[in-house]
Motif scaffolding. Sequence first.
Motif, PDB file in Angstrom:
ATOM      1  N   UNK A 419       0.755  -1.315   0.009  1.00  0.00           N
ATOM      2  CA  UNK A 419       0.292  -0.065  -0.292  1.00  0.00           C
ATOM      3  C   UNK A 419       0.978   1.047  -0.278  1.00  0.00           C
ATOM      4  N   UNK A 420       1.135   2.100  -1.381  1.00  0.00           N
ATOM      5  CA  UNK A 420       1.701   3.284  -1.155  1.00  0.00           C
ATOM      6  C   UNK A 420       0.431   4.623  -2.237  1.00  0.00           C
ATOM      7  N   UNK A 421       1.660   5.372  -1.899  1.00  0.00           N
ATOM      8  CA  UNK A 421       0.864   6.086  -3.259  1.00  0.00           C
ATOM      9  C   UNK A 421       1.292   5.932  -4.910  1.00  0.00           C
ATOM     10  N   UNK A 422       1.148   4.955  -5.120  1.00  0.00           N
ATOM     11  CA  UNK A 422       2.191   4.370  -6.732  1.00  0.00           C
ATOM     12  C   UNK A 422       0.530   3.460  -6.530  1.00  0.00           C
ATOM     13  N   UNK A 423       0.012   2.211  -5.813  1.00  0.00           N
ATOM     14  CA  UNK A 423      -0.718   1.425  -5.405  1.00  0.00           C
ATOM     15  C   UNK A 423      -1.775   2.174  -5.809  1.00  0.00           C
ATOM     16  N   UNK A 424      -2.265   2.866  -4.808  1.00  0.00           N
ATOM     17  CA  UNK A 424      -4.037   3.667  -4.065  1.00  0.00           C
ATOM     18  C   UNK A 424      -4.353   4.493  -5.441  1.00  0.00           C
ATOM     19  N   UNK A 425      -5.317   3.779  -6.406  1.00  0.00           N
ATOM     20  CA  UNK A 425      -5.332   4.803  -7.472  1.00  0.00           C
ATOM     21  C   UNK A 425      -6.159   5.984  -6.570  1.00  0.00           C
ATOM     22  N   UNK A 426      -6.484   7.407  -5.927  1.00  0.00           N
ATOM     23  CA  UNK A 426      -6.664   7.894  -5.673  1.00  0.00           C
ATOM     24  C   UNK A 426      -5.313   8.967  -5.283  1.00  0.00           C
ATOM     25  N   UNK A 427      -4.331   8.594  -4.793  1.00  0.00           N
ATOM     26  CA  UNK A 427      -3.217   8.883  -4.709  1.00  0.00           C
ATOM     27  C   UNK A 427      -2.697   9.489  -5.453  1.00  0.00           C
ATOM     28  N   UNK A 428      -2.675   8.157  -6.895  1.00  0.00           N
ATOM     29  CA  UNK A 428      -1.969   8.229  -7.832  1.00  0.00           C
ATOM     30  C   UNK A 428      -2.415  10.041  -8.561  1.00  0.00           C
ATOM     31  N   UNK A 429      -3.885  10.709  -7.963  1.00  0.00           N
ATOM     32  CA  UNK A 429      -3.862  11.562  -8.833  1.00  0.00           C
ATOM     33  C   UNK A 429      -3.935  13.135  -7.935  1.00  0.00           C
ATOM     34  N   UNK A 430      -3.950  12.649  -6.515  1.00  0.00           N
ATOM     35  CA  UNK A 430      -3.734  13.894  -5.523  1.00  0.00           C
ATOM     36  C   UNK A 430      -2.088  13.790  -5.143  1.00  0.00           C
ATOM     37  N   UNK A 431      -2.705  15.507  -5.353  1.00  0.00           N
ATOM     38  CA  UNK A 431      -1.046  16.346  -4.877  1.00  0.00           C
ATOM     39  C   UNK A 431      -1.186  16.560  -3.875  1.00  0.00           C
ATOM     40  N   UNK A 432      -0.925  16.030  -3.002  1.00  0.00           N
ATOM     41  CA  UNK A 432      -0.919  16.240  -1.422  1.00  0.00           C
ATOM     42  C   UNK A 432       0.151  14.767  -1.607  1.00  0.00           C
ATOM     43  N   UNK A 433       0.347  13.675  -2.433  1.00  0.00           N
ATOM     44  CA  UNK A 433      -0.161  12.306  -2.241  1.00  0.00           C
ATOM     45  C   UNK A 433       2.025  12.286  -1.215  1.00  0.00           C
ATOM     46  N   UNK A 434       2.707  13.199  -1.468  1.00  0.00           N
ATOM     47  CA  UNK A 434       4.588  12.947  -1.190  1.00  0.00           C
ATOM     48  C   UNK A 434       4.734  13.789   0.951  1.00  0.00           C
ATOM     49  N   UNK A 435       3.015  14.729   0.829  1.00  0.00           N
ATOM     50  CA  UNK A 435       2.724  14.916   2.238  1.00  0.00           C
ATOM     51  C   UNK A 435       2.632  13.441   2.633  1.00  0.00           C
ATOM     52  N   UNK A 436       0.965  14.154   2.418  1.00  0.00           N
ATOM     53  CA  UNK A 436       0.287  12.119   3.242  1.00  0.00           C
ATOM     54  C   UNK A 436       0.657  10.776   3.311  1.00  0.00           C
ATOM     55  N   UNK A 437       1.411  11.127   2.033  1.00  0.00           N
ATOM     56  CA  UNK A 437       1.876   9.608   2.079  1.00  0.00           C
ATOM     57  C   UNK A 437       1.031   8.097   2.130  1.00  0.00           C
ATOM     58  N   UNK A 438       0.052   8.526   1.531  1.00  0.00           N
ATOM     59  CA  UNK A 438      -1.193   7.480   1.130  1.00  0.00           C
ATOM     60  C   UNK A 438      -1.871   7.751   1.988  1.00  0.00           C
ATOM     61  N   UNK A 439      -2.329   7.690   2.932  1.00  0.00           N
ATOM     62  CA  UNK A 439      -3.462   7.709   3.885  1.00  0.00           C
ATOM     63  C   UNK A 439      -3.099   6.704   4.912  1.00  0.00           C
ATOM     64  N   UNK A 440      -4.280   6.058   5.632  1.00  0.00           N
ATOM     65  CA  UNK A 440      -4.979   5.575   6.554  1.00  0.00           C
ATOM     66  C   UNK A 440      -5.274   4.197   6.098  1.00  0.00           C
TER      67      UNK A 440
END
Length: 500
Positions: A419-440
Amino acid sequence: MSLPFFMSAYLALLVGVRGTRKEWKRKMVHTFTALGQYLAADVNSGAVHVLDKLSYDLLSAAEGPLGEKLPEELAKKLSQYDRSELEEAWQELRELQEQGLLFTDDDYVDVEKAMELPRQAVVKALCLHVSHDCNLRCRYCFASTGDFGTGCRMTMDVETAKRAIDWVIAKSGKRRNIEVDFFGGEPLMAMDTVKATVEYARSLEEKYDKQFRFTITTNGVLLNDENIEYINREMSNVVLSLDGRQEVNDHMRPTVNGKGSYEVIVPKFQKLVSGRGTKDYYVRGTFTRENLDFSEDVMHMASLGFRHVSVEPASGPLDDPFAIKEEDLPRVEEEYEKLAKELMGRKDINFFHFNVDLTQGPCVIKRLRGCGAGCEYVAITPDGDIYPCHQFVGKEEYRMGNVFRDGFDMKISGEFAKQNIYTRPACQKCWARFYCSGGCSASNLLVNGDITKSNEVACEMERKRLECAIALNAIAAGMGEAKDTECNNTDCNHCENCEM
């Protein structure tokens, strides 16, 4: 023209109508307003720019990477501005693009290697549930007031705690630093086990070349002079649970007999904090749909002398009466902005969710997949069962093993590891992904029934917190006054010899 920072920030004041957010899948720039500032974040480089009005509108309207010349249709769209000023701003934005600070590619890390990194990780942190019992009956408690829905209230014995320490040493590989968080329920109900665990872990540090760092989370009811002294001596960090104003706290966090806890715990927290010295602590609260004016609770906790404060939104399924819902978001976002304005320029309050390090940020792996639940971090219950984190305890399908028996379910661990920002579909297009690191993952499961599907309500709150945090950083860097205007968006008087 600009003020450079290392890696994650580049605050640039450019020559320059509230704009709109504009995102691009690969070359992504996020434009937004917060605290009276016009800002742009280049997602892949981490660069942040403070803009004037014209440049903000121009960048918000631009379709992707900037070409050599200002598009004619864009100039017509922004016809309220002088053409020559638009041309000048366009070239200044292009300069930033050429410097790798706007519309950069996502070549931050090799994506395939990023997928593999967590799978190679070792366990480095435990959430040790020394108590599945509690002396409060918090109305929103995810742990079913302490027993985690098991119907069995119990504390961890010393033998189980020692086995947990042995287990994490074995699973930590060559990693030297290990973190242990004493958790519950209420861990002070098992203080003898806490002390024995610390003593046992310390006795093994030299033998195994390990360094343990301990944290404890407490509601404060059982604090006394003896364990305050112990906590301040042995715990690297302490989390103190308080929901803010007395009427809010006592409504949501009553004792077993239904009485308020505020008057019992606040003096004890104040005494503990006064003896912390330079050691870390946080006073942590939860806000629900019943107190969406949570900025008042943050400011109240600050008025009690607590500098390090956090309030978290209640999360839960759609039928949870306390969880923040989509229809609450406008009010919640307004409240975050209000809180940010209150904290502008203040050094006596450190609000956890406005802490964004724009000078370097966390390590690469952490930026990609966050907390490491289920692979680098696990929770262990009083009977020795292992779960991905404290919020999965009691969900039998996520039980990964037991410290008294061999085996650690690598299939479950692998599901969390990927589970990371590249495997979670919503994270791939989110501007905040490198700050939030993919959520909980736990929040995703709770709301959507799937650890891979992002909890959009939580994501939207995170994005708003980040916008406020970035704006606060820009203002603190002295970049908040736009050129050619009489407006000082920082509310700063530019006093001589100011140390702010």
